[in-house]
Design a protein around this motif. Sequence first.
Motif, short mmCIF file in Angstrom:
data_model
loop_
_atom_site.label_atom_id
_atom_site.label_comp_id
_atom_site.label_asym_id
_atom_site.label_seq_id
_atom_site.Cartn_x
_atom_site.Cartn_y
_atom_site.Cartn_z
N ILE A 13 0.83 -1.20 0.00
CA ILE A 13 0.00 0.00 0.00
C ILE A 13 0.87 1.25 0.00
O ILE A 13 1.88 1.32 0.70
N LEU A 14 0.46 2.24 -0.80
CA LEU A 14 1.03 3.58 -0.73
C LEU A 14 -0.02 4.54 -0.19
O LEU A 14 -1.17 4.52 -0.62
N PHE A 15 0.39 5.37 0.77
CA PHE A 15 -0.49 6.43 1.25
C PHE A 15 0.37 7.66 1.51
O PHE A 15 1.59 7.61 1.45
N GLN A 16 -0.27 8.76 1.80
CA GLN A 16 0.45 9.99 2.12
C GLN A 16 0.06 10.43 3.53
O GLN A 16 -1.11 10.41 3.90
N ALA A 17 1.06 10.83 4.30
CA ALA A 17 0.79 11.29 5.67
C ALA A 17 1.87 12.27 6.10
O ALA A 17 2.92 12.39 5.46
N GLU A 18 1.58 12.93 7.20
CA GLU A 18 2.51 13.93 7.74
C GLU A 18 2.81 13.63 9.20
O GLU A 18 1.90 13.49 10.02
N SER A 19 4.10 13.47 9.51
CA SER A 19 4.58 13.40 10.90
C SER A 19 3.70 12.47 11.74
O SER A 19 3.10 12.90 12.73
N ALA A 20 3.65 11.20 11.39
CA ALA A 20 2.66 10.30 11.98
C ALA A 20 3.20 9.36 13.05
O ALA A 20 2.45 8.54 13.56
N ASN A 21 4.50 9.44 13.39
CA ASN A 21 5.03 8.56 14.44
C ASN A 21 6.29 9.17 15.05
O ASN A 21 7.32 9.28 14.38
N TYR A 43 15.02 8.60 6.29
CA TYR A 43 13.62 8.37 5.92
C TYR A 43 12.82 8.17 7.20
O TYR A 43 13.25 7.44 8.10
N THR A 44 11.70 8.84 7.30
CA THR A 44 10.85 8.63 8.47
C THR A 44 10.01 7.37 8.27
O THR A 44 9.82 6.91 7.15
N PHE A 123 13.84 12.79 4.55
CA PHE A 123 13.58 13.80 5.58
C PHE A 123 14.63 14.90 5.45
O PHE A 123 15.83 14.63 5.37
N LYS A 124 14.18 16.16 5.41
CA LYS A 124 15.07 17.30 5.19
C LYS A 124 15.35 18.10 6.46
O LYS A 124 15.95 19.17 6.40
N GLY A 125 14.92 17.61 7.60
CA GLY A 125 15.22 18.30 8.86
C GLY A 125 14.28 19.42 9.20
O GLY A 125 14.60 20.28 10.04
N ASP A 126 13.09 19.47 8.61
CA ASP A 126 12.14 20.55 8.90
C ASP A 126 11.65 20.46 10.34
O ASP A 126 11.42 19.38 10.88
N HIS A 151 7.46 16.08 8.70
CA HIS A 151 7.79 15.50 7.40
C HIS A 151 6.51 14.99 6.75
O HIS A 151 5.78 14.20 7.35
N LYS A 152 6.24 15.45 5.54
CA LYS A 152 5.10 14.96 4.77
C LYS A 152 5.65 14.18 3.58
O LYS A 152 6.52 14.66 2.85
N SER A 153 5.12 12.97 3.38
CA SER A 153 5.70 12.09 2.37
C SER A 153 4.70 11.01 1.98
O SER A 153 3.72 10.76 2.68
N TYR A 154 4.97 10.38 0.85
CA TYR A 154 4.34 9.10 0.56
C TYR A 154 4.99 8.03 1.43
O TYR A 154 6.20 8.08 1.70
N TYR A 155 4.20 7.08 1.87
CA TYR A 155 4.70 5.95 2.68
C TYR A 155 4.26 4.64 2.04
O TYR A 155 3.21 4.58 1.39
N ARG A 156 5.06 3.60 2.26
CA ARG A 156 4.75 2.27 1.74
C ARG A 156 4.83 1.24 2.85
O ARG A 156 5.75 1.25 3.66
N TYR A 157 3.82 0.37 2.91
CA TYR A 157 3.90 -0.77 3.83
C TYR A 157 3.19 -1.96 3.21
O TYR A 157 2.45 -1.84 2.23
#
Length: 293
Positions: A13-21, A43-44, A123-126, A151-157
Amino acid sequence: MNNLKVKGLTMTILFQAESANYGESVGNVASLKKISRNKGEQYTYISRQAIRYNIAEQLGEPQAPVSAEGTGDKKVIQFSQEATITNYPEVDFFGYMKTEKGTGGKKRSAKVRLSNAISLETFKGDLDFLTNKGQADKIKSDMNIAQAEIHKSYYRYTIAADLDQIGSDQEYGIELENGERARRVKKLLDTVAMLYRDIRGRREDLKPLFVIGGVYDIKNPVFQNVVSIENNCINISQITGVMYDGIREHTFTGIVDGRFDNTNEVREVLKAATVPEFFTALKNEVDKYYAGN
């Protein structure tokens, strides 16, 4: 006795999330969970334990009771002895380890396994600058200041489920009816399809933007390492590179229209449908499997 044919359900699965853990804080900075690769790029990630918690919480089934076993500082929180797969899909899916004085205890390995959800963008250190100004102004006090990595990014699991072992527990001699097994797996799919995560006053949407998988005669998480994004495009060649005989004809794909720049190519090459259609197809496969055994 469990006589079901060996079958594995897997989907990536691919989803998009921000700062989730978040992990441990460093001083007054809340640090995201991260891993490093290659030349130190970070990578977060959202841990599999966090995703498991959200699935169990949103499954809509009774949550298994727990108890603290042991004495003093050596107490261990674990599922209660009466928490069996009969009434609790949570322990059916994710297993248990129950200690029991004078015995080796009871153990069930997870039949639904999850990978960490790892970001596909570095992750760019924001940092987010945080204060309690709204509350401090009410009592004319100085503000408290803190910072949090963002950090906002696409994530895969990836999820991998042993369909033949769900609903079967040799430790207790329990064998559930196939109809109940199918119901539980379909409930799991419905939960994953609309998964979310509450964190720091936000509700992050974890539902799939792209998903690929199926029900197979093997239990390998087929697509775990081959789903990636480059320039907002799904890398199709990596996916087709693992389409062995026995995989391609049983694989379904779902994609959210227009989210990726090569959506039309994904639809053409991978025969992708919508994400809801993907989950409907997978639930039909689950029904066919349990009905045919």
